[in-house]
Design an enzyme around this catalytic site. Structure first.
Site, short mmCIF file in Angstrom:
data_model
loop_
_atom_site.label_atom_id
_atom_site.label_comp_id
_atom_site.label_asym_id
_atom_site.label_seq_id
_atom_site.Cartn_x
_atom_site.Cartn_y
_atom_site.Cartn_z
CG ASP A 1 13.41 -22.17 -0.90
OD1 ASP A 1 15.31 -22.71 -1.75
OD2 ASP A 1 13.21 -22.46 -1.84
CD GLU B 1 21.48 -16.73 -14.57
OE1 GLU B 1 20.68 -17.49 -15.74
OE2 GLU B 1 21.31 -15.54 -14.27
CB ALA C 1 21.61 -25.28 -5.69
CG ASP C 2 22.70 -19.37 -7.41
OD1 ASP C 2 22.69 -20.83 -8.20
OD2 ASP C 2 22.02 -18.49 -7.77
CE LYS D 1 17.10 -15.15 -8.00
NZ LYS D 1 17.97 -15.13 -8.73
CE LYS E 1 15.50 -22.10 -10.94
NZ LYS E 1 14.98 -21.90 -9.92
CB VAL F 1 24.46 -18.18 -10.49
CG1 VAL F 1 25.50 -18.13 -9.96
CG2 VAL F 1 23.22 -17.07 -11.10
N1 PSU Z 1 18.67 -13.20 -11.81
C1 PSU Z 1 17.55 -12.58 -12.32
N2 PSU Z 1 16.53 -13.63 -12.49
C2 PSU Z 1 17.12 -14.75 -12.36
C3 PSU Z 1 18.09 -15.48 -11.75
C4 PSU Z 1 19.09 -14.69 -11.89
O1 PSU Z 1 17.89 -11.97 -13.03
O2 PSU Z 1 16.12 -15.99 -13.13
C5 PSU Z 1 17.72 -17.16 -12.16
C6 PSU Z 1 19.51 -17.74 -12.00
O3 PSU Z 1 20.06 -18.75 -12.50
C7 PSU Z 1 19.99 -18.13 -10.29
C8 PSU Z 1 18.74 -18.57 -10.44
O4 PSU Z 1 20.54 -18.64 -10.15
O5 PSU Z 1 18.06 -17.82 -10.62
C9 PSU Z 1 17.90 -18.84 -8.04
O6 PSU Z 1 17.15 -19.70 -8.62
P1 PSU Z 1 17.19 -20.77 -6.86
O7 PSU Z 1 16.71 -19.60 -6.15
O8 PSU Z 1 15.37 -21.70 -7.20
O9 PSU Z 1 18.68 -21.19 -6.93
MN MN Z 2 15.51 -22.85 -3.80
#
Ligand code: PSU
Ligand code: MN
Length: 324
Positions: free
Chosen positions: A149, A36, A152-153, A170, A97, A117
């Protein structure tokens, strides 16, 4: 060679730009690993982001697979980036993003963006790339009860049959709620060399995983069964950092509390939450979390390359030239 067209052949050339090396590997049924790009543009600071992105591609190659970093540049979906394109993703200020829902708009407008992702999995699957590596998945945020929140992954992984190597979700998230959602959404989860779900910056999230594997071949076997069974969702291979490489858990706790407070005070919402918290970690730990994040991504990419290689060697894939 079979006369069934490869997924690659069905991509609209007006939209997709597949790197020659990636296309050749897919035609030969050889190992390819999707990577990604949001992690490069929004997950890591400059200039480390470009160095890590390059290191990740190198480790994938060193294990006999072809890296296919995915991004949108000037309205074209790029599958496999040359040095110039990787540099643009890492340096350009106009890289947004891009999650799955943003893809069509960005492409139609000729814009540029780095894929999450969710968006990367979608494109990898369209191109016939089965294995994908990232750091940590998105998931349910800790304040989700009020903010709703949820990354969308999760939705994307429930409808996209790719294998994603990651270090869990995470650790800034509500891990327990995310695991429940993964179950609801039919996303397969395997612990790699562990019975505990990893915690991204931390080796262990404190939650068990129900299936554990110890080799790339074992993952490749499960991928084969999933294809035979026509399972429509993703398989998550959760690969923890060794304990001696994780972020100090007490430091993690304190920095996260402070980060969540700051995010709330500054009204950070939506897709800015994750980049804000990761950036807070990198600053507040004086780079320690950055080092850990780098190791996570490099290790996951290395394992993904071994899984892709094992999968390419499996009789089903070798017989047909490439998986269809
Ligand atoms: N893994 C990491 N660092 C990141 C991400 C994943 O170590 O920055 C990114 C990926 O692109 C993942 C996104 O899809 O963070 C998730 O963002 P959100 O929580 O807004 O869906
Ligand atoms: Mn989000």
């Amino acid at each position: 060679m079979s006369d069934v067209p490869l997924p690659l052949d069905l991509l609209d050339p007006a939209v997709f730009d597949v790197h020659d090396e990636v296309a050749a590997a897919l035609r030969a049924g050889a190992a390819v690993v999707a990577l990604e790009s949001t992690i490069i543009s929004h997950g890591l600071p400059r200039p480390e982001n470009l160095r890590v992105a390059t290191e990740v591609e190198d480790i994938v190659r060193s294990r006999g697979a072809v890296p296919a970093t995915i991004a949108v540049l000037d309205g074209r979906v790029r599958i496999g980036l040359d040095d110039d394109a990787l540099d643009q993703v890492a340096q350009r200020d106009d890289i947004v993003k891009v999650s799955s829902r943003d893809l069509a708009t960005i492409v139609a407008r000729g814009g540029s963006g780095a894929t999450t992702v969710a968006a990367t999995s979608h494109i990898a699957h369209l191109a016939g790339i089965e294995v994908f590596a990232t750091g940590g998945l998105g998931g349910v945020h800790r304040q989700a009860r009020d903010s709703w929140d949820e990354s969308a992954d999760l939705g994307a992984l429930s409808v996209t049959p790719v294998t994603v190597v990651c270090s869990g979700v995470k650790s800034i998230l509500d891990v327990s709620a995310t695991l429940e959602r993964l179950e609801t959404l039919n996303v397969g989860v395997l612990g790699y060399g562990t019975n505990q779900f990893p915690g991204f910056y931390l080796s262990d999230s404190g939650h068990p995983v129900h299936w554990s594997v110890d080799s790339a071949d074992a993952v490749a076997d499960i991928m084969g069964s999933r294809r035979a069974l026509n399972i429509p969702s993703a398989l998550v291979v959760a690969y923890p950092l060794p304990q001696n490489a994780q972020l100090d858990p007490d430091l993690h706790h304190d920095v996260l509390e402070e980060g969540l407070r700051r995010a709330a005070a500054r009204n950070i919402t939506g897709k800015d939450v994750t980049p804000f918290l990761l950036d807070h970690f990198h600053r507040a730990t004086h780079g320690a979390s950055l080092l850990v994040n780098e190791q996570i991504i490099v290790r996951n990419s290395e394992l993904a390359a071994r899984i892709a290689t094992a999968r390419a060697a499996s009789p089903e894939v070798s017989r047909s030239g490439a998986a269809s």
